[in-house]
Design an enzyme around this catalytic site. Sequence first.
Site, PDB file in Angstrom:
ATOM      1  N   ARG A 240      67.425 -11.446  55.090  1.00  0.00           N
ATOM      2  CA  ARG A 240      66.363 -11.995  55.921  1.00  0.00           C
ATOM      3  C   ARG A 240      66.787 -11.881  57.380  1.00  0.00           C
ATOM      4  NH1 ARG A 240      63.205 -11.360  52.540  1.00  0.00           N
ATOM      5  NH2 ARG A 240      61.827 -12.859  51.495  1.00  0.00           N
TER       6      ARG A 240
ATOM      7  N   GLU B  76      58.483  -9.796  62.659  1.00  0.00           N
ATOM      8  CA  GLU B  76      57.963  -8.608  61.990  1.00  0.00           C
ATOM      9  C   GLU B  76      56.436  -8.607  62.076  1.00  0.00           C
ATOM     10  OE1 GLU B  76      59.460  -8.292  58.002  1.00  0.00           O
ATOM     11  OE2 GLU B  76      61.551  -8.422  58.617  1.00  0.00           O
TER      12      GLU B  76
ATOM     13  N   HIS C  21      61.165  -3.227  56.839  1.00  0.00           N
ATOM     14  CA  HIS C  21      61.160  -4.112  55.667  1.00  0.00           C
ATOM     15  C   HIS C  21      60.651  -3.364  54.433  1.00  0.00           C
ATOM     16  CE1 HIS C  21      60.994  -8.663  54.604  1.00  0.00           C
ATOM     17  NE2 HIS C  21      61.330  -7.951  53.541  1.00  0.00           N
TER      18      HIS C  21
END
Length: 349
Positions: free
Chosen positions: A232, A261, A280
């Site tokens: 993360r 993000e 991601h």
Amino acid sequence: MSETGPPVVVVLAGGTPPRLDRIGARTRLRHVTEDGLAEALPTADVLLVWDFLTDALPRVWPRTGGPRWVHTASAGVDRLMFPALIESDALVTNSRGVFEQPIAEYVTGLVLAMAKDFPGTYDLQRSRTWQHRETMRVSGSRAVVVGAGPIGRAITRLLSALGVRAELVGRTARDQDPEFGRVHGFGQLSGLLPDADWVVSAAPLTEQTADMFDAAAFGRMKQGARFINVGRGPLVVEEDLLAALESGRLGGAALDVFRTEPLPPDSPHWEAPGLLVSPHMSADTYGWLEDLAEVFLDNFERWTAGRPLRNTVDKKLGYVPVADGAPGTEKPGTEKPGTEKPGTEKGMP
């Protein structure tokens, strides 16, 4: 909540998840976006958080009532660990079993790419430059993998297959792990960093792990070590990482997750020396959405039958505990009979 008739299943998604039509005749399916979530939650029996990047749930979680079971189409559950849900009676499950091998492959690919300087080779090819170089031997190098859950274990397994001497770090230390023999505790991480050529962050985001990779951690790493984060974004103090790259302390890094993000166009990450940025995507392979749906559907059958659910999150810890890394890592439908965790709360009465 529904007391008679089919259970109400609220699906938080921007689109329509695949394969849910298989339970349509036995449920009252409600597809909502964030705008409709507050109105739908009080009558929901089940909440499927397909949009796992949502931050809306803490704002709209009902003061009374609400879903008895919340399932997220992700491995990380940090966005669900807000006080009202933690203190509620709702079960929380995640999608463990889908992401482990793809992420391990992705990390292994990053290690090979950085060791063999594939980015440099591509840049030289584009400039039509023939420049012979020497590259790093991967076999015999050392790695520290932080996060002893299924993802970290899969990474360690695959790196070991390349001849990397990988050390696994988890929440607590143990010396009799059935697969790796020894798992180090978080408190031992600082002593492992100076010898690592590769440091891979695959830990869940908890109060204990937030900001664990800071200036002090990067300062302990050996000169030229490489850092990879597939856990993360908030595990890393990004300014400290950028400083370690700018100074040459780190030989390179790869980030698949970020605090913000999508990564803003003006972020300094885009131009940081030796940094590979990916959006991601380390777990996302062809067919992954169907796999995510199957995890939920398998658990739905368990829930309606009153059987223990798979991938049940310990809401106090903030992740799915795995005792000694053994049971609980199988894909849905592959577990041996009788291996469900005893005492797990059941769904339908």
